[in-house]
Design a protein around this motif. Structure first.
Motif, PDB file in Angstrom:
ATOM      1  N   TRP A 143      40.929  54.012-155.711  1.00  0.00           N
ATOM      2  CA  TRP A 143      39.945  54.680-154.865  1.00  0.00           C
ATOM      3  C   TRP A 143      38.667  54.832-155.693  1.00  0.00           C
ATOM      4  CZ3 TRP A 143      39.636  60.448-153.220  1.00  0.00           C
ATOM      5  CH2 TRP A 143      38.913  60.577-152.026  1.00  0.00           C
ATOM      6  N   HIS A 179      47.102  58.147-149.478  1.00  0.00           N
ATOM      7  CA  HIS A 179      47.428  57.204-150.552  1.00  0.00           C
ATOM      8  C   HIS A 179      47.091  57.779-151.925  1.00  0.00           C
ATOM      9  CE1 HIS A 179      43.133  56.136-150.394  1.00  0.00           C
ATOM     10  NE2 HIS A 179      43.312  55.533-151.555  1.00  0.00           N
ATOM     11  N   GLU A 187      49.755  60.511-152.732  1.00  0.00           N
ATOM     12  CA  GLU A 187      51.032  59.891-153.085  1.00  0.00           C
ATOM     13  C   GLU A 187      51.010  59.424-154.540  1.00  0.00           C
ATOM     14  OE1 GLU A 187      53.787  56.983-154.077  1.00  0.00           O
ATOM     15  OE2 GLU A 187      51.780  56.310-153.573  1.00  0.00           O
ATOM     16  N   ARG A 188      49.942  58.784-154.960  1.00  0.00           N
ATOM     17  CA  ARG A 188      49.851  58.324-156.358  1.00  0.00           C
ATOM     18  C   ARG A 188      49.764  59.484-157.327  1.00  0.00           C
ATOM     19  NH1 ARG A 188      47.349  52.612-157.359  1.00  0.00           N
ATOM     20  NH2 ARG A 188      48.081  51.590-155.485  1.00  0.00           N
TER      21      ARG A 188
END
Length: 130
Positions: A38, A117, A120-121
């Protein structure tokens, strides 16, 4: 790795302490791009991740030409925030440590939950990033 450049140094030839905060930000930007997938270009297209708090302890001076290794460690994400810890070493010598809290905000500057996302990481891979 960050080589200490002339622009980082004061007239005494040592790193001027605000430059360490720039190095920390560079580390955070690399973490977002390389670990979270990101990149800041995407983050700042939708909002931002400003630093809400930061503190540092300077252990030893760094000089022009030194090569610093900055590591980043993070804990579990909060709903909108994330605690980060940093250490900078040169060889085996600890140069500084720092802690910060960043907050995910929307385009209006309002705290907003982490994208799925990213959460989650951050949850799966809390730990070191160098």
């Amino acid at each position: 790795m960050q080589k200490v450049l002339f622009r980082h140094c004061d007239p005494a030839g040592i790193v001027f302490y605000p430059r360490y905060f720039e190095m920390i930000n560079d580390c955070v930007e690399a973490f977002f791009a390389d670990h979270l997938a990101w990149p800041f270009e995407a983050v700042h297209g939708e909002g931002a991740v400003p630093t809400a708090e930061i503190s540092a302890t300077f252990r030893r001076v760094s000089r022009h030409g030194d090569r610093l290794v900055l590591s980043l460690n993070h804990g579990a994400p909060g709903r909108t925030s994330l605690g980060l810890a940093f250490a900078a070493t040169c060889g085996e010598e600890l140069r500084f440590t720092a802690r910060s809290t960043i907050v995910n905000v929307d385009a209006a500057g309002k705290p907003t939950p982490w994208p799925a996302h990213v959460r989650e990481r951050l949850t799966r891979d809390s730990g070191d990033f160098a």
